[in-house]
Design an enzyme around this catalytic site. Structure first.
Site, short mmCIF file in Angstrom:
data_model
loop_
_atom_site.label_atom_id
_atom_site.label_comp_id
_atom_site.label_asym_id
_atom_site.label_seq_id
_atom_site.Cartn_x
_atom_site.Cartn_y
_atom_site.Cartn_z
N HIS A 171 72.38 -12.86 7.07
CA HIS A 171 71.09 -12.18 7.27
C HIS A 171 71.24 -10.66 7.32
O HIS A 171 70.26 -9.94 7.19
CB HIS A 171 70.47 -12.69 8.57
CG HIS A 171 68.99 -12.90 8.50
ND1 HIS A 171 68.30 -13.12 7.33
CD2 HIS A 171 68.04 -12.92 9.49
CE1 HIS A 171 67.01 -13.27 7.58
NE2 HIS A 171 66.82 -13.15 8.88
N ASN B 295 62.22 -9.59 12.21
CA ASN B 295 60.83 -9.99 12.02
C ASN B 295 59.83 -8.84 12.16
O ASN B 295 58.67 -8.98 11.81
CB ASN B 295 60.45 -11.09 13.03
CG ASN B 295 61.23 -12.37 12.80
OD1 ASN B 295 62.09 -12.45 11.93
ND2 ASN B 295 60.92 -13.38 13.60
N ASP C 49 68.76 -10.31 2.10
CA ASP C 49 69.31 -11.61 1.76
C ASP C 49 68.22 -12.51 1.21
O ASP C 49 67.05 -12.38 1.56
CB ASP C 49 69.96 -12.26 2.98
CG ASP C 49 68.96 -12.48 4.12
OD1 ASP C 49 68.36 -11.49 4.59
OD2 ASP C 49 68.75 -13.63 4.52
N ASN D 175 61.23 -13.59 6.86
CA ASN D 175 60.34 -12.96 7.84
C ASN D 175 60.41 -11.43 7.82
O ASN D 175 59.42 -10.76 8.12
CB ASN D 175 60.65 -13.48 9.24
CG ASN D 175 60.19 -14.92 9.43
OD1 ASN D 175 59.19 -15.35 8.84
ND2 ASN D 175 60.91 -15.68 10.24
#
Length: 213
Positions: free
Chosen positions: A42, A92, A117, A138
């Site tokens: 991530h 997020n 990613d 997100n």
């Protein structure tokens, strides 16, 4: 694809108030701040943007800009003023930093590139495009909510999930395998080439590239 040779500098780092009508671009690497997230799938946006910044003497060192919710560097590359950020919000909420910085430097979405990613793309591939859906990411959802869809994306494949039954949120927070880690320098070189082409060429092509050797 190999790296382009670095273009001659048009000058040293320029203060914002001297930029005038000069083209300014914003490069955004997505990730999560904290040691527990370092080296995870991530955080590949952070990894690649860090590599790009290290390759550019004109950009200098990262500065923690708490008022803009990010780590930031900026400098002159050729005829372009480059602002690069790593949001210090949670993934997020990445759009908060992108919106704040783009407003401060008056950068339109068309001059913003986000590196992130992408679980739906196999490891070893990078896909470039402008606009499109968030595909469940997100961080991208947050950026799109903040500035719309008209920004460029460097989508770095981190899939497929192994095993397939693992939760997607858990998978992207895992670290790369040893074989994948061995390929990460090739990935960062290719992303640096992509960003260099964009800065000096002015456009992000709709393209797919591989960095595996």
């Amino acid at each position: 694809m190999g790296l382009f040779q670095r273009q001659p500098q048009a000058g040293t780092t320029v203060q914002y108030y001297t930029v005038g009508q000069q083209r300014t671009v914003l490069l955004v690497g997505l990730g999560n701040v904290g040691r527990e997230y370092e080296g995870t799938r991530h955080n590949i946006g952070f990894y690649c943007l860090d590599a790009f910044v290290r390759a550019q003497e004109a950009l200098g060192a990262w500065v923690d800009k708490k008022d803009l919710s990010c780590h930031l560097v900026r400098g002159q590359l050729g005829e372009t003023m480059v602002v690069a950020i790593k949001p210090t919000t949670l993934m997020n909420l990445s759009g908060k930093a992108v919106q704040a910085v783009s407003r401060f430097y008056k950068i339109a979405p068309e001059n913003i590139i986000v590196i992130h990613d992408e679980l739906d793309i196999p490891f070893g591939h990078i896909r470039l495009r402008v606009g499109g859906s968030a595909a469940g990411h997100n961080g991208i959802k947050s950026v799109t909510q903040a500035i719309g869809e008209a920004y460029g994306r460097v989508r770095i494949g981190v899939g497929p999930k192994r095993p397939a039954a693992v939760d997607s949120a858990d998978f992207v927070l895992q670290r790369f395998t040893k074989d994948e880690q061995a390929q990460l320098p090739n990935l960062s070189k290719e992303v640096t080439a992509i960003l260099t082409e964009y800065i000096y060429g002015g456009q992000l092509p709709h393209d797919t590239r591989s960095f595996l050797v």
